[in-house]
Design a protein around this motif. Structure first.
Motif, short mmCIF file in Angstrom:
data_model
loop_
_atom_site.label_atom_id
_atom_site.label_comp_id
_atom_site.label_asym_id
_atom_site.label_seq_id
_atom_site.Cartn_x
_atom_site.Cartn_y
_atom_site.Cartn_z
N PHE A 121 112.12 -26.99 27.23
CA PHE A 121 112.11 -28.36 27.72
C PHE A 121 113.26 -29.12 27.10
N GLN A 122 113.63 -30.22 27.74
CA GLN A 122 114.57 -31.17 27.16
C GLN A 122 113.88 -32.52 27.06
N ILE A 123 114.09 -33.19 25.91
CA ILE A 123 113.44 -34.48 25.68
C ILE A 123 114.46 -35.47 25.15
N PRO A 124 114.21 -36.78 25.33
CA PRO A 124 115.13 -37.79 24.81
C PRO A 124 115.21 -37.74 23.28
N PRO A 125 116.35 -38.15 22.71
CA PRO A 125 116.53 -38.06 21.26
C PRO A 125 115.53 -38.89 20.46
N GLU A 126 115.01 -39.97 21.06
CA GLU A 126 114.05 -40.78 20.31
C GLU A 126 112.74 -40.05 20.04
N TYR A 127 112.50 -38.98 20.77
CA TYR A 127 111.30 -38.18 20.52
C TYR A 127 111.61 -36.93 19.69
N GLY A 128 112.82 -36.82 19.22
CA GLY A 128 113.21 -35.68 18.40
C GLY A 128 112.63 -35.78 17.00
N GLY A 129 112.68 -34.67 16.28
CA GLY A 129 112.20 -34.65 14.90
C GLY A 129 110.70 -34.54 14.77
N GLY A 130 110.03 -34.16 15.86
CA GLY A 130 108.58 -34.01 15.81
C GLY A 130 108.17 -32.67 15.22
N SER A 131 106.88 -32.49 15.06
CA SER A 131 106.36 -31.22 14.54
C SER A 131 106.16 -30.24 15.68
N ASP A 132 106.51 -29.01 15.45
CA ASP A 132 106.46 -27.97 16.48
C ASP A 132 105.67 -26.79 15.94
N SER A 133 104.52 -26.52 16.56
CA SER A 133 103.71 -25.38 16.11
C SER A 133 103.59 -24.31 17.19
N GLY A 134 104.60 -24.18 18.02
CA GLY A 134 104.61 -23.13 19.03
C GLY A 134 103.94 -23.54 20.32
N GLY A 135 102.65 -23.85 20.26
CA GLY A 135 101.91 -24.24 21.46
C GLY A 135 101.90 -25.72 21.70
N ASN A 136 102.51 -26.50 20.79
CA ASN A 136 102.55 -27.93 21.01
C ASN A 136 103.69 -28.58 20.25
N TYR A 137 104.10 -29.74 20.71
CA TYR A 137 105.15 -30.53 20.06
C TYR A 137 104.65 -31.96 19.98
N VAL A 138 104.67 -32.55 18.79
CA VAL A 138 104.12 -33.89 18.59
C VAL A 138 105.07 -34.72 17.75
N LYS A 139 105.34 -35.94 18.22
CA LYS A 139 106.12 -36.91 17.45
C LYS A 139 105.16 -38.01 16.98
N THR A 140 104.91 -38.07 15.69
CA THR A 140 103.97 -39.01 15.04
C THR A 140 102.53 -38.62 15.36
N ASN A 141 102.11 -38.77 16.61
CA ASN A 141 100.79 -38.32 17.07
C ASN A 141 100.83 -38.22 18.59
N VAL A 142 99.78 -37.67 19.19
CA VAL A 142 99.79 -37.43 20.64
C VAL A 142 99.75 -38.73 21.42
N ASP A 182 110.96 -42.65 35.13
CA ASP A 182 111.96 -41.63 35.44
C ASP A 182 112.22 -40.70 34.27
N THR A 183 112.14 -41.22 33.05
CA THR A 183 112.37 -40.39 31.87
C THR A 183 111.32 -39.31 31.76
N MET A 184 110.05 -39.67 31.92
CA MET A 184 108.97 -38.70 31.82
C MET A 184 109.03 -37.69 32.97
N LYS A 185 109.40 -38.17 34.15
CA LYS A 185 109.54 -37.26 35.28
C LYS A 185 110.66 -36.25 35.02
N LYS A 186 111.74 -36.71 34.37
CA LYS A 186 112.86 -35.82 34.08
C LYS A 186 112.45 -34.73 33.10
N ILE A 187 111.60 -35.07 32.11
CA ILE A 187 111.11 -34.06 31.18
C ILE A 187 110.38 -32.96 31.92
N VAL A 188 109.52 -33.36 32.85
CA VAL A 188 108.77 -32.38 33.64
C VAL A 188 109.70 -31.56 34.51
N SER A 189 110.68 -32.21 35.12
CA SER A 189 111.56 -31.54 36.09
C SER A 189 112.42 -30.45 35.45
#
Length: 220
Positions: A45-66, A143-150
């Motif tokens: 996936f590609q995500i905006p930089p403001e959501y970068g630096g989150g925790s990644d445990s393989g099956g999920n990616y979280v920035k601060t909390n869900v 549009d940003t969230m749609k782009k993540i999905v796309s």
């Protein structure tokens, strides 16, 4: 006469070019040049930089909390049932929206969460036969969230199969929760002499949400 035809042809051509340019500009409103790559359950996936630096445990990616930003893979029926079943019957829900996002079937659940005191959107979609929950602080699917999905591989399921799967997971979740509620009510009844009213009330609440948020034939 011929000059008029040529003139009209030129005008029509200019209008067509302007329409194409406007359409292209609309599609490029979201600048993804600085987006970052993440992998969630073997899907890129590609995500905006403001959501970068989150925790990644393989099956999920979280920035601060869900409730701020999360991208979670619901890779089996148990995880899909527990996550989707809970969110689709939540008493803090205020709207539901089914949509198509660039070859992905999707459904968004909008709620105002008392735990974080802001609106939260849960967007469910399927990519490469795996369901994902994209959750974030917000009250729309912009549009940003749609782009993540796309950016992810397109749906393998038909719309009918997508709806059927999620409806079945909701069925299973409600049945499971009803059994828990009945068991708890009976247990409390034996312990404290309570009537069966608590159990029946809880069951009726769950059944009400089940009818309202049924995908594919929900009345609004």
């Amino acid at each position: 006469m011929n000059k008029k035809i040529v003139f009209l042809t030129c005008v029509i051509g200019i209008i067509a070019l302007l329409a194409i340019s406007a359409s292209s500009a609309e599609k490029s409103d979201v600048d993804t040049s600085d987006w970052i790559n993440i992998t969630v359950y073997n899907t890129n996936f590609q995500i905006p930089p403001e959501y970068g630096g989150g925790s990644d445990s393989g099956g999920n990616y979280v920035k601060t909390n869900v409730f701020t930003f999360g991208l979670v893979a619901l890779e089996d029926d148990k995880s899909l049932r527990n996550n989707y079943g809970y969110e689709s019957t939540l008493d803090e829900l205020y709207d539901v929206e089914e949509m198509e996002i660039d070859g992905h079937h999707a459904v968004a659940y909008y709620s105002h969460r008392s735990i974080c005191n802001h609106d939260v959107t849960y967007l469910y979609f399927e990519s490469n036969k795996t369901f994902y929950a994209l959750s974030y602080d917000g009250n729309d699917v912009n549009d940003t969230m749609k782009k993540i999905v796309s950016y992810s591989p397109k749906s393998n399921f038909t719309k009918e199969k997508f709806d059927e799967k999620l409806n079945q997971m909701q069925d299973d979740y409600i049945e499971e929760q009803s059994e828990y509620a009945e068991s708890y009510a009976y247990d409390q009844g034996y312990r404290n002499g309570y009537s069966q009213g608590t159990m029946n009330s809880r069951h009726d609440d769950l059944f009400g949400y089940y009818l309202f948020y049924r995908l594919g034939r929900r009345s609004r």
